[in-house]
Scaffold this motif. Structure first.
Motif, PDB file in Angstrom:
ATOM      1  N   PHE A 122      20.203  14.295 -46.946  1.00 41.08           N
ATOM      2  CA  PHE A 122      20.763  14.465 -48.334  1.00 41.08           C
ATOM      3  C   PHE A 122      20.760  13.015 -48.908  1.00 41.08           C
ATOM      4  O   PHE A 122      20.411  12.979 -50.232  1.00 41.08           O
ATOM      5  CB  PHE A 122      22.386  14.989 -48.368  1.00 41.08           C
ATOM      6  CG  PHE A 122      22.999  14.668 -49.246  1.00 41.08           C
ATOM      7  CD1 PHE A 122      22.757  15.398 -50.387  1.00 41.08           C
ATOM      8  CD2 PHE A 122      23.927  13.644 -49.357  1.00 41.08           C
ATOM      9  CE1 PHE A 122      23.605  15.274 -51.741  1.00 41.08           C
ATOM     10  CE2 PHE A 122      24.667  13.376 -50.431  1.00 41.08           C
ATOM     11  CZ  PHE A 122      24.648  14.180 -51.585  1.00 41.08           C
ATOM     12  N   LEU A 123      21.086  12.047 -48.111  1.00 41.69           N
ATOM     13  CA  LEU A 123      21.012  10.763 -48.731  1.00 41.69           C
ATOM     14  C   LEU A 123      19.614  10.393 -49.145  1.00 41.69           C
ATOM     15  O   LEU A 123      19.339   9.650 -50.219  1.00 41.69           O
ATOM     16  CB  LEU A 123      21.717   9.770 -47.682  1.00 41.69           C
ATOM     17  CG  LEU A 123      23.024  10.038 -47.499  1.00 41.69           C
ATOM     18  CD1 LEU A 123      23.605   8.904 -46.564  1.00 41.69           C
ATOM     19  CD2 LEU A 123      24.059   9.795 -48.652  1.00 41.69           C
ATOM     20  N   GLU A 124      18.636  10.748 -48.273  1.00 45.08           N
ATOM     21  CA  GLU A 124      17.200  10.314 -48.737  1.00 45.08           C
ATOM     22  C   GLU A 124      16.857  11.086 -50.120  1.00 45.08           C
ATOM     23  O   GLU A 124      16.264  10.720 -50.841  1.00 45.08           O
ATOM     24  CB  GLU A 124      16.201  10.968 -47.523  1.00 45.08           C
ATOM     25  CG  GLU A 124      16.516   9.819 -46.421  1.00 45.08           C
ATOM     26  CD  GLU A 124      15.557  10.330 -45.187  1.00 45.08           C
ATOM     27  OE1 GLU A 124      14.265  11.007 -45.562  1.00 45.08           O
ATOM     28  OE2 GLU A 124      15.799   9.887 -44.102  1.00 45.08           O
ATOM     29  N   ALA A 125      17.251  12.446 -50.030  1.00 46.00           N
ATOM     30  CA  ALA A 125      16.927  12.964 -51.182  1.00 46.00           C
ATOM     31  C   ALA A 125      17.563  12.642 -52.476  1.00 46.00           C
ATOM     32  O   ALA A 125      17.273  12.490 -53.546  1.00 46.00           O
ATOM     33  CB  ALA A 125      17.368  14.453 -51.103  1.00 46.00           C
ATOM     34  N   ALA A 126      19.000  12.153 -52.436  1.00 43.43           N
ATOM     35  CA  ALA A 126      19.587  11.445 -53.389  1.00 43.43           C
ATOM     36  C   ALA A 126      19.047  10.161 -53.835  1.00 43.43           C
ATOM     37  O   ALA A 126      19.063   9.754 -55.130  1.00 43.43           O
ATOM     38  CB  ALA A 126      21.054  10.922 -52.967  1.00 43.43           C
ATOM     39  N   GLU A 127      18.172   9.561 -53.123  1.00 39.68           N
ATOM     40  CA  GLU A 127      17.322   8.486 -53.571  1.00 39.68           C
ATOM     41  C   GLU A 127      16.180   8.774 -54.763  1.00 39.68           C
ATOM     42  O   GLU A 127      16.018   8.046 -55.359  1.00 39.68           O
ATOM     43  CB  GLU A 127      16.721   7.941 -52.454  1.00 39.68           C
ATOM     44  CG  GLU A 127      17.349   6.887 -51.766  1.00 39.68           C
ATOM     45  CD  GLU A 127      16.735   6.124 -50.412  1.00 39.68           C
ATOM     46  OE1 GLU A 127      15.378   5.997 -50.607  1.00 39.68           O
ATOM     47  OE2 GLU A 127      17.191   6.067 -49.527  1.00 39.68           O
ATOM     48  N   SER A 148      18.803  20.283 -58.771  1.00 45.70           N
ATOM     49  CA  SER A 148      17.728  20.871 -58.095  1.00 45.70           C
ATOM     50  C   SER A 148      17.078  20.187 -57.019  1.00 45.70           C
ATOM     51  O   SER A 148      16.652  20.739 -56.066  1.00 45.70           O
ATOM     52  CB  SER A 148      16.739  21.437 -59.261  1.00 45.70           C
ATOM     53  OG  SER A 148      16.033  20.435 -59.908  1.00 45.70           O
ATOM     54  N   VAL A 149      17.039  18.834 -57.266  1.00 41.23           N
ATOM     55  CA  VAL A 149      16.367  17.915 -56.203  1.00 41.23           C
ATOM     56  C   VAL A 149      17.279  18.141 -55.035  1.00 41.23           C
ATOM     57  O   VAL A 149      16.742  18.067 -54.027  1.00 41.23           O
ATOM     58  CB  VAL A 149      16.534  16.574 -56.663  1.00 41.23           C
ATOM     59  CG1 VAL A 149      16.081  15.696 -55.514  1.00 41.23           C
ATOM     60  CG2 VAL A 149      15.523  16.437 -57.836  1.00 41.23           C
ATOM     61  N   LEU A 150      18.831  18.297 -55.321  1.00 41.96           N
ATOM     62  CA  LEU A 150      19.536  18.549 -54.150  1.00 41.96           C
ATOM     63  C   LEU A 150      20.069  19.752 -53.648  1.00 41.96           C
ATOM     64  O   LEU A 150      20.834  19.964 -52.991  1.00 41.96           O
ATOM     65  CB  LEU A 150      20.733  17.546 -54.526  1.00 41.96           C
ATOM     66  CG  LEU A 150      20.772  16.144 -54.824  1.00 41.96           C
ATOM     67  CD1 LEU A 150      22.033  15.492 -55.128  1.00 41.96           C
ATOM     68  CD2 LEU A 150      20.074  15.255 -53.462  1.00 41.96           C
ATOM     69  N   SER A 151      19.456  20.969 -54.152  1.00 42.30           N
ATOM     70  CA  SER A 151      19.839  22.247 -54.002  1.00 42.30           C
ATOM     71  C   SER A 151      19.720  22.453 -52.652  1.00 42.30           C
ATOM     72  O   SER A 151      20.627  23.544 -52.241  1.00 42.30           O
ATOM     73  CB  SER A 151      18.838  22.997 -54.947  1.00 42.30           C
ATOM     74  OG  SER A 151      17.428  22.930 -54.443  1.00 42.30           O
ATOM     75  N   ASP A 152      19.091  22.117 -51.941  1.00 46.24           N
ATOM     76  CA  ASP A 152      18.801  22.550 -50.395  1.00 46.24           C
ATOM     77  C   ASP A 152      20.236  22.049 -49.623  1.00 46.24           C
ATOM     78  O   ASP A 152      20.735  22.463 -48.360  1.00 46.24           O
ATOM     79  CB  ASP A 152      17.835  21.791 -49.506  1.00 46.24           C
ATOM     80  CG  ASP A 152      16.525  22.496 -49.985  1.00 46.24           C
ATOM     81  OD1 ASP A 152      16.446  23.694 -50.603  1.00 46.24           O
ATOM     82  OD2 ASP A 152      15.396  21.965 -49.768  1.00 46.24           O
ATOM     83  N   TYR A 153      20.728  21.128 -50.111  1.00 44.86           N
ATOM     84  CA  TYR A 153      22.306  20.523 -49.441  1.00 44.86           C
ATOM     85  C   TYR A 153      23.433  20.904 -50.098  1.00 44.86           C
ATOM     86  O   TYR A 153      24.323  20.630 -49.545  1.00 44.86           O
ATOM     87  CB  TYR A 153      22.075  18.967 -49.755  1.00 44.86           C
ATOM     88  CG  TYR A 153      20.813  18.468 -48.984  1.00 44.86           C
ATOM     89  CD1 TYR A 153      20.534  18.491 -47.622  1.00 44.86           C
ATOM     90  CD2 TYR A 153      19.630  18.347 -50.013  1.00 44.86           C
ATOM     91  CE1 TYR A 153      18.941  18.145 -47.241  1.00 44.86           C
ATOM     92  CE2 TYR A 153      18.335  17.837 -49.344  1.00 44.86           C
ATOM     93  CZ  TYR A 153      18.177  17.730 -48.043  1.00 44.86           C
ATOM     94  OH  TYR A 153      16.913  17.194 -47.695  1.00 44.86           O
ATOM     95  N   LEU A 154      23.389  21.550 -51.134  1.00 45.13           N
ATOM     96  CA  LEU A 154      24.675  21.901 -52.048  1.00 45.13           C
ATOM     97  C   LEU A 154      24.691  23.221 -52.171  1.00 45.13           C
ATOM     98  O   LEU A 154      24.123  24.286 -52.086  1.00 45.13           O
ATOM     99  CB  LEU A 154      24.445  21.398 -53.397  1.00 45.13           C
ATOM    100  CG  LEU A 154      24.098  19.906 -53.703  1.00 45.13           C
ATOM    101  CD1 LEU A 154      24.089  19.341 -55.156  1.00 45.13           C
ATOM    102  CD2 LEU A 154      25.456  19.046 -53.157  1.00 45.13           C
ATOM    103  N   ARG A 155      26.344  23.562 -52.106  1.00 44.33           N
ATOM    104  CA  ARG A 155      26.784  24.980 -52.641  1.00 44.33           C
ATOM    105  C   ARG A 155      27.622  24.817 -53.769  1.00 44.33           C
ATOM    106  O   ARG A 155      28.113  23.785 -54.035  1.00 44.33           O
ATOM    107  CB  ARG A 155      27.475  25.586 -51.168  1.00 44.33           C
ATOM    108  CG  ARG A 155      28.700  24.630 -50.881  1.00 44.33           C
ATOM    109  CD  ARG A 155      29.125  25.375 -49.570  1.00 44.33           C
ATOM    110  NE  ARG A 155      30.408  24.385 -49.069  1.00 44.33           N
ATOM    111  CZ  ARG A 155      31.659  24.140 -49.350  1.00 44.33           C
ATOM    112  NH1 ARG A 155      32.006  25.086 -50.283  1.00 44.33           N
ATOM    113  NH2 ARG A 155      32.256  23.394 -49.198  1.00 44.33           N
ATOM    114  N   PRO A 156      27.867  25.893 -54.432  1.00 43.27           N
ATOM    115  CA  PRO A 156      29.009  25.933 -55.485  1.00 43.27           C
ATOM    116  C   PRO A 156      30.103  25.688 -55.005  1.00 43.27           C
ATOM    117  O   PRO A 156      30.793  25.880 -53.841  1.00 43.27           O
ATOM    118  CB  PRO A 156      28.631  27.476 -56.008  1.00 43.27           C
ATOM    119  CG  PRO A 156      27.583  28.042 -55.253  1.00 43.27           C
ATOM    120  CD  PRO A 156      27.144  27.338 -54.312  1.00 43.27           C
ATOM    121  N   ASP A 157      30.883  24.961 -55.773  1.00 43.88           N
ATOM    122  CA  ASP A 157      32.282  24.470 -55.807  1.00 43.88           C
ATOM    123  C   ASP A 157      33.135  25.678 -56.171  1.00 43.88           C
ATOM    124  O   ASP A 157      33.105  26.266 -57.399  1.00 43.88           O
ATOM    125  CB  ASP A 157      32.677  23.257 -56.617  1.00 43.88           C
ATOM    126  CG  ASP A 157      34.005  22.830 -56.481  1.00 43.88           C
ATOM    127  OD1 ASP A 157      34.941  23.679 -55.926  1.00 43.88           O
ATOM    128  OD2 ASP A 157      34.326  21.709 -56.857  1.00 43.88           O
TER     129      ASP A 157
END
Length: 83
Positions: A12-17, A67-76
């Motif tokens: 996730f942190l790598e994707a955030a970069e 969309s870049v982080l979509s593999d790591y996120l879920r709706p709140d």
């Protein structure tokens, strides 16, 4: 958005970069950490326990970055209930 329960934090942190804008990690205690900052990453990795990671919110300054982080996120669920 929130982190998925089985998130690989380092991935996730790598994707955030790769995100265009800033990516903020809002802890349940009220702290706001920019995960594009090396110091903030250290805090997230060393201080947050696994259960706390999923209670924190992830906020992107650019909508495209979700969309870049979509593999790591879920709706709140709290955001969905307020709509």
């Amino acid at each position: 958005m929130r982190l998925k329960e089985t998130v690989d934090l380092s991935a996730f942190l790598e994707a955030a970069e790769k995100c265009f804008g800033d990516v903020f990690f809002h802890t349940p205690e009220g702290d706001i950490l920019n995960v594009k900052s090396l110091l903030s990453r250290y805090v997230v990795v060393s201080v947050c326990k696994p259960g706390e990671l999923q209670r924190a919110r992830v906020v992107c300054t650019s909508d495209e970055d979700y969309s870049v982080l979509s593999d790591y996120l879920r709706p709140d669920p709290e955001e969905e209930n307020s709509k």
